[in-house]
Design a protein around this motif. Structure first.
Motif, PDB file in Angstrom:
ATOM      1  N   TYR A  94      84.878  73.724 113.030  1.00  0.00           N
ATOM      2  CA  TYR A  94      86.067  73.330 113.779  1.00  0.00           C
ATOM      3  C   TYR A  94      87.295  74.116 113.333  1.00  0.00           C
ATOM      4  O   TYR A  94      88.019  74.659 114.170  1.00  0.00           O
ATOM      5  CB  TYR A  94      86.328  71.832 113.633  1.00  0.00           C
ATOM      6  CG  TYR A  94      87.490  71.364 114.490  1.00  0.00           C
ATOM      7  CD1 TYR A  94      87.430  71.451 115.876  1.00  0.00           C
ATOM      8  CD2 TYR A  94      88.658  70.873 113.918  1.00  0.00           C
ATOM      9  CE1 TYR A  94      88.500  71.060 116.682  1.00  0.00           C
ATOM     10  CE2 TYR A  94      89.739  70.467 114.706  1.00  0.00           C
ATOM     11  CZ  TYR A  94      89.655  70.567 116.089  1.00  0.00           C
ATOM     12  OH  TYR A  94      90.712  70.187 116.879  1.00  0.00           O
ATOM     13  N   VAL A  95      87.526  74.202 112.048  1.00  0.00           N
ATOM     14  CA  VAL A  95      88.737  74.897 111.579  1.00  0.00           C
ATOM     15  C   VAL A  95      88.663  76.400 111.835  1.00  0.00           C
ATOM     16  O   VAL A  95      89.691  77.082 111.831  1.00  0.00           O
ATOM     17  CB  VAL A  95      89.012  74.630 110.078  1.00  0.00           C
ATOM     18  CG1 VAL A  95      89.181  73.142 109.822  1.00  0.00           C
ATOM     19  CG2 VAL A  95      87.926  75.213 109.197  1.00  0.00           C
ATOM     20  N   THR A  96      87.464  76.924 112.084  1.00  0.00           N
ATOM     21  CA  THR A  96      87.348  78.350 112.417  1.00  0.00           C
ATOM     22  C   THR A  96      87.199  78.573 113.921  1.00  0.00           C
ATOM     23  O   THR A  96      86.805  79.650 114.365  1.00  0.00           O
ATOM     24  CB  THR A  96      86.159  78.993 111.673  1.00  0.00           C
ATOM     25  OG1 THR A  96      84.955  78.246 111.928  1.00  0.00           O
ATOM     26  CG2 THR A  96      86.418  79.042 110.176  1.00  0.00           C
ATOM     27  N   GLY A  97      87.491  77.532 114.702  1.00  0.00           N
ATOM     28  CA  GLY A  97      87.584  77.695 116.145  1.00  0.00           C
ATOM     29  C   GLY A  97      86.287  77.784 116.911  1.00  0.00           C
ATOM     30  O   GLY A  97      86.220  78.365 117.994  1.00  0.00           O
ATOM     31  N   LYS A  98      85.210  77.164 116.391  1.00  0.00           N
ATOM     32  CA  LYS A  98      83.908  77.262 117.062  1.00  0.00           C
ATOM     33  C   LYS A  98      83.708  76.204 118.153  1.00  0.00           C
ATOM     34  O   LYS A  98      82.843  76.349 119.004  1.00  0.00           O
ATOM     35  CB  LYS A  98      82.780  77.143 116.030  1.00  0.00           C
ATOM     36  CG  LYS A  98      82.780  78.222 114.961  1.00  0.00           C
ATOM     37  CD  LYS A  98      82.540  79.592 115.541  1.00  0.00           C
ATOM     38  CE  LYS A  98      82.289  80.642 114.473  1.00  0.00           C
ATOM     39  NZ  LYS A  98      83.438  80.842 113.569  1.00  0.00           N
ATOM     40  N   PHE A  99      84.465  75.104 118.123  1.00  0.00           N
ATOM     41  CA  PHE A  99      84.353  74.098 119.179  1.00  0.00           C
ATOM     42  C   PHE A  99      85.663  73.317 119.267  1.00  0.00           C
ATOM     43  O   PHE A  99      86.535  73.421 118.390  1.00  0.00           O
ATOM     44  CB  PHE A  99      83.173  73.153 118.941  1.00  0.00           C
ATOM     45  CG  PHE A  99      83.292  72.240 117.747  1.00  0.00           C
ATOM     46  CD1 PHE A  99      83.775  70.944 117.878  1.00  0.00           C
ATOM     47  CD2 PHE A  99      82.911  72.683 116.477  1.00  0.00           C
ATOM     48  CE1 PHE A  99      83.873  70.099 116.783  1.00  0.00           C
ATOM     49  CE2 PHE A  99      82.992  71.848 115.371  1.00  0.00           C
ATOM     50  CZ  PHE A  99      83.481  70.560 115.527  1.00  0.00           C
ATOM     51  N   ALA A 100      85.820  72.574 120.345  1.00  0.00           N
ATOM     52  CA  ALA A 100      87.044  71.814 120.597  1.00  0.00           C
ATOM     53  C   ALA A 100      86.765  70.313 120.558  1.00  0.00           C
ATOM     54  O   ALA A 100      85.628  69.871 120.711  1.00  0.00           O
ATOM     55  CB  ALA A 100      87.629  72.193 121.952  1.00  0.00           C
ATOM     56  N   VAL A 101      87.839  69.552 120.352  1.00  0.00           N
ATOM     57  CA  VAL A 101      87.773  68.089 120.333  1.00  0.00           C
ATOM     58  C   VAL A 101      88.835  67.555 121.288  1.00  0.00           C
ATOM     59  O   VAL A 101      89.965  68.069 121.316  1.00  0.00           O
ATOM     60  CB  VAL A 101      88.038  67.554 118.909  1.00  0.00           C
ATOM     61  CG1 VAL A 101      88.110  66.026 118.912  1.00  0.00           C
ATOM     62  CG2 VAL A 101      86.949  68.018 117.953  1.00  0.00           C
ATOM     63  N   LYS A 102      88.479  66.553 122.086  1.00  0.00           N
ATOM     64  CA  LYS A 102      89.443  65.985 123.029  1.00  0.00           C
ATOM     65  C   LYS A 102      90.536  65.214 122.297  1.00  0.00           C
ATOM     66  O   LYS A 102      90.257  64.444 121.367  1.00  0.00           O
ATOM     67  CB  LYS A 102      88.733  65.067 124.015  1.00  0.00           C
ATOM     68  CG  LYS A 102      87.869  65.800 125.036  1.00  0.00           C
ATOM     69  CD  LYS A 102      87.257  64.846 126.044  1.00  0.00           C
ATOM     70  CE  LYS A 102      86.411  65.602 127.060  1.00  0.00           C
ATOM     71  NZ  LYS A 102      85.785  64.694 128.048  1.00  0.00           N
ATOM     72  N   MET A 107      92.342  66.013 126.647  1.00  0.00           N
ATOM     73  CA  MET A 107      92.383  67.463 126.732  1.00  0.00           C
ATOM     74  C   MET A 107      91.606  68.086 125.573  1.00  0.00           C
ATOM     75  O   MET A 107      91.727  67.649 124.424  1.00  0.00           O
ATOM     76  CB  MET A 107      93.833  67.973 126.699  1.00  0.00           C
ATOM     77  CG  MET A 107      94.712  67.393 127.805  1.00  0.00           C
ATOM     78  SD  MET A 107      94.153  67.866 129.468  1.00  0.00           S
ATOM     79  CE  MET A 107      94.537  69.626 129.423  1.00  0.00           C
ATOM     80  N   GLU A 108      90.810  69.113 125.871  1.00  0.00           N
ATOM     81  CA  GLU A 108      90.043  69.813 124.836  1.00  0.00           C
ATOM     82  C   GLU A 108      90.999  70.614 123.953  1.00  0.00           C
ATOM     83  O   GLU A 108      91.799  71.419 124.448  1.00  0.00           O
ATOM     84  CB  GLU A 108      89.025  70.770 125.471  1.00  0.00           C
ATOM     85  CG  GLU A 108      87.963  70.075 126.315  1.00  0.00           C
ATOM     86  CD  GLU A 108      86.839  69.500 125.458  1.00  0.00           C
ATOM     87  OE1 GLU A 108      86.886  69.670 124.228  1.00  0.00           O
ATOM     88  OE2 GLU A 108      85.911  68.894 126.024  1.00  0.00           O
ATOM     89  N   GLN A 109      90.926  70.408 122.648  1.00  0.00           N
ATOM     90  CA  GLN A 109      91.829  71.081 121.726  1.00  0.00           C
ATOM     91  C   GLN A 109      91.052  71.733 120.587  1.00  0.00           C
ATOM     92  O   GLN A 109      90.272  71.077 119.903  1.00  0.00           O
ATOM     93  CB  GLN A 109      92.845  70.083 121.127  1.00  0.00           C
ATOM     94  CG  GLN A 109      93.769  69.419 122.127  1.00  0.00           C
ATOM     95  CD  GLN A 109      94.852  70.359 122.636  1.00  0.00           C
ATOM     96  OE1 GLN A 109      94.958  71.494 122.181  1.00  0.00           O
ATOM     97  NE2 GLN A 109      95.658  69.904 123.590  1.00  0.00           N
ATOM     98  N   TYR A 110      91.270  73.034 120.420  1.00  0.00           N
ATOM     99  CA  TYR A 110      90.726  73.733 119.254  1.00  0.00           C
ATOM    100  C   TYR A 110      91.665  73.513 118.075  1.00  0.00           C
ATOM    101  O   TYR A 110      92.825  73.109 118.239  1.00  0.00           O
ATOM    102  CB  TYR A 110      90.570  75.229 119.551  1.00  0.00           C
ATOM    103  CG  TYR A 110      89.416  75.537 120.472  1.00  0.00           C
ATOM    104  CD1 TYR A 110      88.152  75.821 119.953  1.00  0.00           C
ATOM    105  CD2 TYR A 110      89.579  75.529 121.851  1.00  0.00           C
ATOM    106  CE1 TYR A 110      87.080  76.095 120.798  1.00  0.00           C
ATOM    107  CE2 TYR A 110      88.519  75.798 122.704  1.00  0.00           C
ATOM    108  CZ  TYR A 110      87.274  76.083 122.167  1.00  0.00           C
ATOM    109  OH  TYR A 110      86.220  76.340 123.003  1.00  0.00           O
TER     110      TYR A 110
END
Length: 387
Positions: A94-102, A107-110
């Protein structure tokens, strides 16, 4: 085994130098290169499903405890993850931008796009870590007793832990790599997923004739998996050559056993294809999964197909007719007994003592309907079925 509790490491500390291999689907390193996230005895990363990986991040943002994490100390400043690699890989990804969390608005947020205070909360979350030191046997035994984030290790994952070494490393690289171009072809015949070691497990079962533990122990320190790959490919290639039409029921069959029993026989793929289509179209065949072994065995064992039997109403009707005619003729209501010369020649059997039988065998085109039904005593029906 010695354990030391550490509570000063944060998510940010562990994520420094985080490396994730997209091709193999596993976290490699963290903690500025000091931490090996997935040693070879660990299972593949299985949280990349948009649910469990997201749940890890949401737990951090909500302040929920992440649970205990265990490191194995392999030298003064080198560690391996014993338990917790799914969680570590999730927040590392997550912290390296591999997926997003609503977010709260759906809204999807990286990571780089969320509010600074949320970034800080994630990075500064402290982890509860036990550093463990012990012999390989002690570490492996402990590893076998723990569940990773509530998902129990399966048999092959345990075997990988027990027999870790170059052979397992090479085996996982070949059969547990979800990006392997052969996965799609294998999936037509093998059930499961690469991440849960199902293809590796099946390959080992086939080549070892179901003696997986012995085989892995014997080959643990091998620097090649040539025999394993060759045998697995031979089975898959044989199946795909004999059965040119891929059917969903092929998936998960005991192809290793069937290969051993039948690969030395000649088959005409065109005729085999016609047989499969005929059996698939037969309304009396209840078990399509048995079609393939039935054909390989010379179309002899109809039990594999679970051919539809006569219903109770048909049995009762035929029994009543046969019994009425037999009593009038003073002979047995079992046609085979009536032709004999023993004490059963005139015996009237009860319905429960008889079985329904095809007059013209199903395997020779006989239908499962009342016109092709006769009742035989159980002894004669069994004798007929064994011929």
């Amino acid at each position: 085994m010695k354990t030391t509790l550490k509570t000063d490491l944060t998510v940010d500390d562990v994520c420094k130098g985080f490396v994730y291999n997209e091709l193999e689907g596993k976290g490699l390193f963290g903690l500025s290169g000091k931490l090996t996230i997935q040693p070879e005895y660990q299972r593949n990363y299985i949280y990349a499903d948009g649910k469990r990986d997201v749940a890890v991040i949401e737990s951090i943002l909500k302040g929920y405890p992440l649970g205990l994490i265990y490191f194995v100390k392999v030298s003064d400043d080198k560690f391996e993850v014993l338990d917790g690699q799914q969680r570590i890989t999730s927040f590392g990804r997550y912290v390296t931008g591999k997926f997003a969390v609503k977010d709260e608005h759906g809204m999807e947020q990286y990571f780089h796009g969320i509010a600074k205070d949320k970034q800080k909360k994630i990075e500064e979350t402290k982890l509860t870590i036990y550093e463990c030191e012990g012999t390989e046997t002690e570490i492996k035994q402990w590893f076998k007793t723990i569940n990773i984030a509530g998902v129990p290790l399966n048999e092959q994952e345990l075997a990988n832990a027990i027999y870790s070494g170059p052979f397992v490393t090479l085996g996982k690289a070949e059969f547990s790599n979800s990006q392997n171009a052969n996965i799609q072809k294998w999936s037509a015949y093998v059930s499961g997923s690469a991440n849960r070691q199902d293809f590796l497990e099946r390959a080992l079962e086939w080549v070892s004739k179901d003696n997986v533990g012995d085989y892995m122990s014997h080959h643990r320190h091998d620097d090649n998996i040539t025999e394993l790959k060759t045998y697995f490919s031979s089975v898959i290639d044989w199946v795909s050559c004999v059965f040119t039409d891929v059917e969903s029921e092929m998936r998960g069959l005991e192809w290793g056993r069937l290969y051993e029993e039948h690969h030395h026989k000649p088959f005409d793929p065109k005729k085999v294809s016609e047989q499969v289509k005929t059996l698939y179209a037969d309304p009396y065949v209840k078990k399509r999964k048995g079609v393939f072994e039935y054909i390989l065995g010379g179309s002899a064992d109809t039990k594999l197909l679970e051919v539809r039997v006569f219903d109770d109403a048909t049995k009762k009707s035929v029994y009543a007719k046969q019994t009425q005619e037999a009593e009038a003729a003073n002979t047995s209501n079992c046609p085979h007994c009536a032709l004999g010369h023993d004490a059963n020649k005139k015996k009237i059997w009860t319905l429960s003592e008889m079985d329904a039988d095809h007059v013209a065998a199903w395997s020779r085109g006989g239908a499962t309907d009342i016109k092709n039904c006769q009742m035989l005593c159980k002894t004669h029906n069994q004798a007929k079925g064994n011929r």
